[in-house]
Design an enzyme around this catalytic site. Structure first.
Site, PDB file in Angstrom:
ATOM      1  N   ASP A  11     -13.215 -39.343 -34.603  1.00 35.06           N
ATOM      2  CA  ASP A  11     -12.849 -37.947 -34.353  1.00 35.06           C
ATOM      3  C   ASP A  11     -11.335 -37.840 -34.430  1.00 35.06           C
ATOM      4  O   ASP A  11     -10.621 -38.848 -34.415  1.00 35.06           O
ATOM      5  CB  ASP A  11     -13.359 -37.498 -32.975  1.00 35.06           C
ATOM      6  CG  ASP A  11     -13.029 -36.030 -32.675  1.00 35.06           C
ATOM      7  OD1 ASP A  11     -13.028 -35.213 -33.621  1.00 35.06           O
ATOM      8  OD2 ASP A  11     -12.760 -35.687 -31.516  1.00 35.06           O
ATOM      9  N   GLY A  44      -8.202 -29.277 -37.272  1.00 31.23           N
ATOM     10  CA  GLY A  44      -8.620 -27.898 -37.556  1.00 31.23           C
ATOM     11  C   GLY A  44      -7.633 -27.045 -38.328  1.00 31.23           C
ATOM     12  O   GLY A  44      -8.027 -26.088 -38.984  1.00 31.23           O
ATOM     13  N   CYS A  74     -16.758 -35.087 -35.458  1.00 30.48           N
ATOM     14  CA  CYS A  74     -15.750 -34.029 -35.540  1.00 30.48           C
ATOM     15  C   CYS A  74     -16.313 -32.948 -36.463  1.00 30.48           C
ATOM     16  O   CYS A  74     -16.675 -33.244 -37.601  1.00 30.48           O
ATOM     17  CB  CYS A  74     -14.475 -34.636 -36.126  1.00 30.48           C
ATOM     18  SG  CYS A  74     -13.199 -33.449 -36.589  1.00 30.48           S
ATOM     19  N   CYS A 183     -17.026 -27.385 -31.840  1.00 26.34           N
ATOM     20  CA  CYS A 183     -16.008 -28.434 -31.891  1.00 26.34           C
ATOM     21  C   CYS A 183     -16.373 -29.454 -30.823  1.00 26.34           C
ATOM     22  O   CYS A 183     -16.717 -29.062 -29.700  1.00 26.34           O
ATOM     23  CB  CYS A 183     -14.619 -27.841 -31.620  1.00 26.34           C
ATOM     24  SG  CYS A 183     -13.325 -29.071 -31.370  1.00 26.34           S
TER      25      CYS A 183
END
EC number: 5.1.1.3
Length: 259
Positions: A11, A44, A74, A183
């Site tokens: 992640d 992101g 992720c 998320c």
């Protein structure tokens, strides 16, 4: 033997530990390696190319540790890179997608909210998935600054509460009955969200579904660990190890490596 090889997870930071917990709960004897690319968090707001490059770097690190399966823990990396990862590497991959399907199937108001990163909400895969739910009104909200604050350990302070109120109140006013957390960092915000969201609104994330899918793929490919010996559980970060240690309630050793 490949069966004893670890499950790898990566992640952009600590968020995927919410997925790791579900995987470990369902398969307590499996060896695992969790890789936190905190140095590059959040994913992101990065370009698709950057996300793909980081995802390949993380994958190669885990493959060098002989991982038998990789969970892209992720949402942003899954929606932007998993297709390419599956084409490039032979190992089975499990991706993370926002749990829109169960929310859409069970919603009474036909309105669901989704809180996710910009990278997830803008991705092609996410929009492709949305096309399946024409009858449902989906209210999207980018969780600006949430990942950064979680990565820095500010999970239950006043500032976080105000941000969540600002993001979620408009959805509540539009009569949603499901709030989907898109998320892997966001499940750590559930205690805060429960103070804001009325009791009839169900908050859901992908953790349990991902663990079940991982078990299914390991069974299918005959890769489950065969003995019930104590597992090796490794946590590696290129950021601050204390943050992950705290999130895991200091139960496990977290190693710093600048990978």
């Amino acid at each position: 033997m490949a069966n004893n090889n670890p499950i790898g997870l990566f992640d952009s930071g600590i968020g995927g530990t919410s997925i790791w917990k579900e995987v470990h709960k369902l398969m307590p004897y499996e060896n695992t390696i969790y890789l936190a690319d905190s140095k590059n968090a959040p994913y992101g707001n990065k370009s698709k190319e950057e996300i793909l490059s980081l995802s390949c770097k993380n994958t190669e690190y885990l493959l060098n540790q002989n991982c038998k399966l990789i969970i892209v823990a992720c949402n942003t990396a899954t929606t932007n890179a998993i297709k390419e990862l599956r084409a490039k590497y032979k190992v089975p991959f499990i991706g993370i997608e926002p749990a829109i399907k169960p929310a859409a199937l069970h919603s009474k108001t036909q309105k669901i909210g989704i809180l996710a990163t910009k990278g997830t909400l803008n991705s092609e895969l996410f929009h492709k998935n949305l096309e399946k739910y024409q009858d449902i009104q989906i209210i999207e909200q980018i969780g600006y600054n949430l990942v950064e604050r979680i990565e820095n350990g500010f999970i239950d302070d006043n500032e976080m509460f105000k941000l969540l109120q600002m993001y979620v109140q408009p959805m509540i006013q539009k009569n949603i009955d499901y709030l989907v957390l898109g998320c892997t960092h966001y499940p750590y915000l559930i205690p805060q969200l429960q103070k804001i969201v009325p009791a009839h609104i169900k908050i859901i994330d992908s953790g349990e579904a991902v663990a079940k899918q991982t078990l299914h793929v390991l069974e299918q490919q005959n890769l489950l660990k065969r003995n019930q010996t104590a597992p090796t559980l490794q946590f590696i970060t290129n950021g601050n190890p204390t943050i992950i240690s705290n999130i895991l309630q200091n139960q496990y050793t977290v190693t710093f490596k600048d990978f």
